[in-house]
Design a protein around this motif. Sequence first.
Motif, short mmCIF file in Angstrom:
data_model
loop_
_atom_site.label_atom_id
_atom_site.label_comp_id
_atom_site.label_asym_id
_atom_site.label_seq_id
_atom_site.Cartn_x
_atom_site.Cartn_y
_atom_site.Cartn_z
N UNK A 128 0.38 -3.44 -5.00
CA UNK A 128 -0.25 -2.48 -5.77
C UNK A 128 -2.69 -2.30 -5.57
N UNK A 129 -2.50 -3.14 -5.29
CA UNK A 129 -3.82 -3.02 -4.64
C UNK A 129 -4.51 -2.94 -3.49
N UNK A 130 -3.54 -3.02 -2.43
CA UNK A 130 -3.74 -2.32 -1.19
C UNK A 130 -3.06 -0.86 -1.22
N UNK A 131 -2.57 -0.35 -2.44
CA UNK A 131 -2.03 1.65 -2.06
C UNK A 131 -3.18 1.63 -2.21
N UNK A 132 -3.95 0.81 -4.03
CA UNK A 132 -5.86 1.25 -4.23
C UNK A 132 -7.07 1.76 -3.40
N UNK A 133 -6.20 0.66 -2.58
CA UNK A 133 -7.44 0.60 -1.56
C UNK A 133 -7.36 2.06 -0.42
N UNK A 134 -5.91 1.89 -0.06
CA UNK A 134 -6.00 2.95 1.03
C UNK A 134 -6.21 4.22 0.12
N UNK A 135 -6.29 4.28 -1.36
CA UNK A 135 -5.84 5.82 -2.00
C UNK A 135 -7.92 5.89 -2.46
#
Length: 198
Positions: free
Chosen positions: A2-9
């Motif tokens: 989830x943290x990776x997805x937030x960073x990409x977003x």
Amino acid sequence: MIEFGRTVLKYAVSAVAVGAVVWIFVSLPVSLKAPLAGAVALLLVPVVTYFTTHALDLGRSRESAIRIQKNQIYDDLMAGMLDMLGMGPTGTKYTPEQIQVLFADATPRLMTYGSRSVILAWNAFRQETAKAGRSNQSILFAFEDLLMALRSDLGHAGRRHQRGEILGMFVTDIASLLPATKPSRHTGWKLLFGRTSR
């Protein structure tokens, strides 16, 4: 994940925002571009200057804090080593137990703050003191190498010390420990002409 997805977003949104600003700026009439670019530069220069200065000040204060720590560690180490060799104010040598305490205390501090040359000189000194049948002369020279590394790490510039220069500060018969050098008969000719006479 989830943290990776937030960073990409976050990066995607930032890229879209920058792209939108660039597109708006490009689509403006030429008469508005120059004043707008000047206003943006006028606003950005102080901000960039502030953050750059702040980053440099942080770096300088960090270096100053590390130097203060090094000074204290190196002073303690030099005093302890002189005591260990019986050359401190009391003139009595450390017992094996005291030497073990000195080494155990110094090693982690040097691991944190010592430069590579200091760590190498410290390792060489410890190995020399641990050798069976080692001579006092070899230990003294390993100690001098460590002192030279400490001085270099503290910023003492200039040419490297000659063997015995630092030891001569507390070893009165240092000349007897150094190999004798014979002066050349042709030294004067070498200095004058850059060659020896025949």
